[in-house]
Design an enzyme around this catalytic site. Sequence first.
Site, PDB file in Angstrom:
ATOM      1  N   ARG A 100       3.710  30.157  83.667  1.00 47.89           N
ATOM      2  CA  ARG A 100       5.033  30.661  84.068  1.00 47.89           C
ATOM      3  C   ARG A 100       5.217  30.603  85.585  1.00 47.89           C
ATOM      4  O   ARG A 100       6.330  30.562  86.080  1.00 47.89           O
ATOM      5  CB  ARG A 100       5.196  32.118  83.606  1.00 47.89           C
ATOM      6  CG  ARG A 100       5.158  32.294  82.095  1.00 47.89           C
ATOM      7  CD  ARG A 100       5.315  33.757  81.725  1.00 47.89           C
ATOM      8  NE  ARG A 100       5.212  33.969  80.280  1.00 47.89           N
ATOM      9  CZ  ARG A 100       5.577  35.090  79.672  1.00 47.89           C
ATOM     10  NH1 ARG A 100       6.056  36.095  80.388  1.00 47.89           N
ATOM     11  NH2 ARG A 100       5.464  35.224  78.372  1.00 47.89           N
ATOM     12  N   GLU A 171      13.867  29.316  75.661  1.00 46.84           N
ATOM     13  CA  GLU A 171      14.384  30.587  76.190  1.00 46.84           C
ATOM     14  C   GLU A 171      14.403  30.563  77.718  1.00 46.84           C
ATOM     15  O   GLU A 171      13.617  29.844  78.345  1.00 46.84           O
ATOM     16  CB  GLU A 171      13.497  31.744  75.714  1.00 46.84           C
ATOM     17  CG  GLU A 171      14.040  33.121  76.076  1.00 46.84           C
ATOM     18  CD  GLU A 171      13.091  34.273  75.742  1.00 46.84           C
ATOM     19  OE1 GLU A 171      11.880  34.046  75.677  1.00 46.84           O
ATOM     20  OE2 GLU A 171      13.604  35.398  75.561  1.00 46.84           O
TER      21      GLU A 171
END
Length: 483
Positions: A100, A171
Site C-alpha cells: 500500500r 477499491e
Amino acid sequence: MQLANKKLDWDEFLHIRQEVLNTWPTGREVDLAEAVAYQSGIPVSRRFAEKLAQAKQEKLTLAQPRAGVALVHEHIELLRYLQDEGGADLLPTTIDSYTRQNRYQEAQSGIEESRSVGRSMLNGFPAVNHGVAACREVTEALTVPVQVRHGTPDARLLAEITLAGGFTAYEGGGISYNIPYAKDVPLERSIRDWQYVDRLVGYYEEQGISINREPFGPLTGTLVPPCVSHSVAIIEALLAAEQGVKSITLGYGQCGNLTQDVAAVRSLEELADEYLNRFGYHNVVITTVFHQWMGGFPQDESKAFGVISWGAATAALAKATKVIVKTPHEALGIPTKEANAAGIRATKQVLNMLKDQPLPEFEDLRQEKELIKEETRSILEKLLDFGDGDIALGTVRGFQAGIIDVPFAPSRYNAGRLLPARDHQGAVRLLDFGNLPFREDIKEIHREKIKQRGQTEGRDPSFQMVIDDIYAIGKGMLVGKPR
Ligand SMILES: CC[C@H]1O[C@@H](n2cnc3c(N)ncnc32)[C@H](O)[C@@H]1O
C-alpha cells in the site's frame, strides 16, 4: 498542468504508464492488449459489476469479507474456504501494508519470511510482487467475483497488475485512500494518481470490459458523519465517471443508529444519481456498500457477533447492495479463516431473515434523509464554488480551508477541526462544526440533539462525550454514557 476533473488524454496516459510499469520488475508482465483479451474471457459469473447490477435489480444485499495473506497457495486456500464454508457472495483480496505504501522490497522480504516460518508474515496479499500470473492463479481458483481491497495513495501499478490478473473490481480513491491512510501525501498528487487508475478502468470499459470501482466509504471509520463520507463518495464518483468508469459502488460506514444509517444509505444513492446526472454522466450504474462497524470492537466473541449482526440487519433494512463483513476476531487482529467464515455465516443468516421485510420510510427516517442531503449539498456546492465549477480543484482548495474535514484523519492536508459526538439515540452529530459550510438552522439541530443527550446524562456537552463514544461499542454500548 493545473489539476482538473478532465478525462486523461490517452497519449499522456501511455507516457505516464511507462514510468508506472517500471517501478517494479513485475510491471513488465503487463501487456494491455493481452490483458483485455484475458478479461474478456472471464465468465460473467465471476464479474463483479454484473453481479452487483443483478443484486441491485433483485433488491438483494450481498455479503463480502476482507481477507488476504502473504503466499499465493495459502491465499487461494483462504478465499476458497470463505467462498465454500463462509458462503461469501463476493470475495476480496486485501493487500498488505507495505504494498500500500509502494514498499515492494519490504513486501518481498515478507514473502520470503513467510515461506521460511510457514505462516503469513504480511497483513495482506502482496499482489505487485507476486505478479500477473499469480493473480490469475488466484482469480481462476474461485467461482465468485474477486475485488482488490487496500489503502494505497499511489495505486497505479497495483491496478495495472491486478486488472491484468483477472480481478474485476478495485477499491479506493484519491481522497478516500489518502486522507485516512497517509500523513504526508499531497491531495493533488493522490487525486492525479487515481485519475490514472480510473482512466485505465475507463479504457477497459471502452473495450467492453466492465470493472467495478468502489471509493472507500468509511474513511477513518470513527464517528464520521454521513455528510462527510457522502461528500467524499460523490466527489470520487464524479472523478471516476469523468475517466469513463461505468460501474461505481458508493460506501458508508455504519454509525450504529438505525434511522441515521438507513437514511445514510438511501440518501447516498439518491445524491449520487443527482450529481452524476447534473454533470452529464447518464450511463453509470450506482450500487451501495454498507460497512459493518469500523470502530473499536468488543474482545468477547459473542458480543462481537452482536455487533456483526446489527450491521447485517441495518444493511438489509437499508437495502444496501452489499455489506462488508467483520469477524469475531476484529479486536484481536487478522482473523483465522474459521472466524472470518463465521462472520459471513452470521451475516447471511440475518440478511436471509430480513430480505422480505421492507422498512417503510417513516417520518423520522425521511427527515434524517433530508438532513443528510442538505448537509452534503452544502459541502459539495461550496467545493464547486472553490473550484470555479471544477470538483477536483475545489476539493484540494476545500480541504485546505476545512470546508470538508474528516474526523480523526492522520493527513496533514486535513483540517481536523470537526468534533463528532453521538446524540442520546446514538446518531452521530457535530459538537464542533470546524469550517463546514452549514446553515444556522442545520447547526441548531445538532446542538439541540447533543444538548438533549447532556440532559439525559446530567452533564454538559463536552469533548469527554467524544472520548466516551469512541470506546463505547468496545465496552458493549453504543452511546458512551458516563459510568
Ligand atoms: C479496513 C480495515 C479493516 O480491514 C480488516 N482487515 C485488514 N486486513 C485484513 C486481512 N488481511 N484479513 C482480514 N481482514 C483484514 C481489519 O480487520 C479492519 O477491520
